[in-house]
Scaffold this active site. Structure first.
Site, mmCIF file in Angstrom:
data_model
loop_
_atom_site.group_PDB
_atom_site.id
_atom_site.type_symbol
_atom_site.label_atom_id
_atom_site.label_comp_id
_atom_site.label_asym_id
_atom_site.label_seq_id
_atom_site.Cartn_x
_atom_site.Cartn_y
_atom_site.Cartn_z
ATOM 1 N N HIS A 1 0.822 -1.226 0.000
ATOM 2 C CA HIS A 1 0.000 0.000 0.000
ATOM 3 C C HIS A 1 0.851 1.270 0.000
ATOM 4 O O HIS A 1 0.328 2.356 -0.235
ATOM 5 C CB HIS A 1 -0.937 0.018 1.210
ATOM 6 C CG HIS A 1 -1.966 -1.067 1.193
ATOM 7 N ND1 HIS A 1 -2.841 -1.227 0.138
ATOM 8 C CD2 HIS A 1 -2.264 -2.051 2.084
ATOM 9 C CE1 HIS A 1 -3.637 -2.268 0.383
ATOM 10 N NE2 HIS A 1 -3.301 -2.789 1.552
ATOM 11 N N ASP B 1 -2.577 -10.443 -2.748
ATOM 12 C CA ASP B 1 -3.138 -10.073 -1.445
ATOM 13 C C ASP B 1 -4.629 -9.777 -1.631
ATOM 14 O O ASP B 1 -5.067 -9.413 -2.727
ATOM 15 C CB ASP B 1 -2.404 -8.816 -0.942
ATOM 16 C CG ASP B 1 -2.801 -8.400 0.465
ATOM 17 O OD1 ASP B 1 -2.083 -8.760 1.412
ATOM 18 O OD2 ASP B 1 -3.840 -7.715 0.619
ATOM 19 N N HIS C 1 -6.181 -7.277 -0.714
ATOM 20 C CA HIS C 1 -6.375 -5.855 -1.011
ATOM 21 C C HIS C 1 -5.617 -5.435 -2.262
ATOM 22 O O HIS C 1 -4.572 -6.011 -2.587
ATOM 23 C CB HIS C 1 -5.874 -5.006 0.162
ATOM 24 C CG HIS C 1 -6.515 -5.335 1.470
ATOM 25 N ND1 HIS C 1 -5.945 -6.203 2.383
ATOM 26 C CD2 HIS C 1 -7.690 -4.913 2.008
ATOM 27 C CE1 HIS C 1 -6.739 -6.295 3.442
ATOM 28 N NE2 HIS C 1 -7.803 -5.537 3.248
ATOM 29 N N ASP D 1 -4.667 -12.911 3.420
ATOM 30 C CA ASP D 1 -5.910 -12.341 3.961
ATOM 31 C C ASP D 1 -7.120 -12.743 3.121
ATOM 32 O O ASP D 1 -8.238 -12.335 3.417
ATOM 33 C CB ASP D 1 -5.821 -10.824 4.177
ATOM 34 C CG ASP D 1 -4.982 -10.096 3.157
ATOM 35 O OD1 ASP D 1 -4.602 -10.701 2.140
ATOM 36 O OD2 ASP D 1 -4.709 -8.897 3.383
HETATM 37 N N1 Q9C Z 1 -10.056 -3.486 10.800
HETATM 38 C C1 Q9C Z 1 -2.524 -5.323 4.042
HETATM 39 O O1 Q9C Z 1 -3.139 -6.372 3.945
HETATM 40 N N2 Q9C Z 1 -7.806 -1.443 7.292
HETATM 41 N N3 Q9C Z 1 -3.093 -4.215 4.544
HETATM 42 C C2 Q9C Z 1 -8.771 -2.473 7.453
HETATM 43 C C3 Q9C Z 1 -9.848 -3.610 9.380
HETATM 44 C C4 Q9C Z 1 -6.771 -1.533 6.319
HETATM 45 C C5 Q9C Z 1 -4.456 -4.211 5.003
HETATM 46 C C6 Q9C Z 1 -9.579 -2.280 8.694
HETATM 47 C C7 Q9C Z 1 -6.359 -2.885 5.858
HETATM 48 C C8 Q9C Z 1 -4.977 -2.855 5.232
HETATM 49 C C9 Q9C Z 1 -1.106 -5.253 3.642
HETATM 50 ZN ZN ZN Z 2 -4.155 -7.214 2.445
#
Ligand code: Q9C
Ligand code: ZN
Length: 343
Positions: free
Chosen positions: A161, A195, A197, A285
């Site tokens: 990110h 991933d 995301h 994830d």
């Molecule tokens: N409580 C990566 O997988 N916020 N980043 C989600 C969940 C951001 C994930 C809120 C998630 C970023 C590298």
């Molecule tokens: Zn992620």
């Protein structure tokens, strides 16, 4: 050629950073990006010495970080290193500014270098993140020397990110991008981001580049982080037009649908591009029990995915991104990496 072992990179100082909380809908939650993530993967790899060789990376030369990230972002991380042990800085003001008033020596200005409130700064961030990037750079260096071998960077904190000038999504330095910049000096590179995301940072860094093709398969950004990037019409710009691909999936996606898009749409584009290197930005994830992601993948599905990736026969390295179900992370990582052996 039958693959004997995968060399895996990890440094214990990556564990110095221990984020405590993040906030969602007014609730204070335990931070998902815990040190347990890397520890469980490390332990699981260590159980199979015949499959995985665990090594510490060399220190990362600053010039590699500077090839990807703006000097002012690095200055901000150095500023954070001066915080006391009791201080953690959570950004809460995000001015869309890029003026001379913005000062990376002032920690209160961190919001100008950040797009998300769940990614705190403290005096351990720089050390942990630079070792995290050292893992992926070491893997890239080794892959250049031994293109017939597979390398895995147990990077943590994750990176995909983070853009040139902004951090967020639990990411500070874009480990995948830093490694890809290194490989790019030797040939064409595909970054395949699996991933849950969208890899917005990686997309951004190579958006104008026709030598690094970026492909991301992820949850629909209308509903999932990072919300403002990752749509299928983001195709690259200038020379880079046609070299960025986004494939989106809905909540509860299972392996059949993901596999279909991967095999019939993503992989053919990779083969067409004829890269010299493949960098897989891997997140777990997408696992059915993951507390952050929303797909329904099973442990064995990661093996299936990896087996498909070996079929394109491109020298490959893997960089760890997300995955927050600590309980299953070790098994999922082992399942995925096993898929690259004996192909
Ligand atoms: N409580 C990566 O997988 N916020 N980043 C989600 C969940 C951001 C994930 C809120 C998630 C970023 C590298
Ligand atoms: Zn992620």
């Amino acid at each position: 050629m039958a693959q004997k072992r995968i060399t895996c990179y990890f440094h214990p100082d990556q564990l110095l950073f221990k984020p405590k909380y993040e906030w969602a809908f007014g609730l204070r939650l335990k931070h998902p990006e815990s040190t347990k993530r890397a520890e469980t993967i490390y332990k699981a790899l260590k159980k199979h010495p015949q499959l995985f060789e665990l090594k510490q990376p060399n220190k990362i030369p600053m010039k590699y970080i500077r090839e990807t990230h703006r000097a002012r972002l690095i200055t901000l991380y150095n500023t954070a290193s001066e915080l006391t042990d009791l201080e953690t800085f959570y950004t809460s003001v995000f001015p869309k500014l890029n003026s001379t008033k913005v000062d990376p020596i002032n920690i209160r200005h961190a919001g100008c270098f950040c797009f998300d409130s769940g990614t705190p700064l403290d005096n351990t961030v720089w050390k942990a993140s630079s070792w995290s990037a050292a893992c992926s750079v070491e893997a890239a260096n080794q892959l250049i020397q031994h293109p017939d071998k597979i390398y895995y960077a147990l990077s943590r904190p994750p990176g995909h990110h983070a853009t040139q000038s902004q951090y967020g999504g639990y990411c500070y330095l874009n480990n995948t991008a830093i490694a890809a910049k290194k490989l790019r000096k030797k040939g064409r590179v595909v970054i395949l981001d699996l991933d849950f995301h969208h890899g917005n940072g990686t997309q951004d860094i190579f958006y104008h580049d026709d030598q690094v093709m970026t492909i991301s398969l992820h949850g629909d950004p209308r509903f999932f982080f990072p919300f403002f990037w990752g749509y299928p019409d983001e195709a690259g710009q200038g020379k880079g037009l046609g070299y960025n691909l986004n494939f989106i999936f809905q909540k509860n996606t299972q392996i059949e649908e993901f596999h279909r898009i991967l095999v019939h749409h993503a992989l053919p584009r990779i083969e067409q591009f004829q890269p010299d290197y493949l960098v897989v930005a891997m997140g777990f994830d997408s696992f059915k029990e993951d507390p952050v992601g929303d797909f329904l993948f099973e442990t064995q599905d990661y093996f299936t995915i990896a087996q498909e990736l070996t079929k394109i026969k491109v020298p490959t390295m893997i960089v760890q991104e997300g995955g927050y179900s600590s309980k299953s992370l070790g098994l999922n990582a082992v399942s995925f990496l096993k898929g690259f052996l004996n192909s």
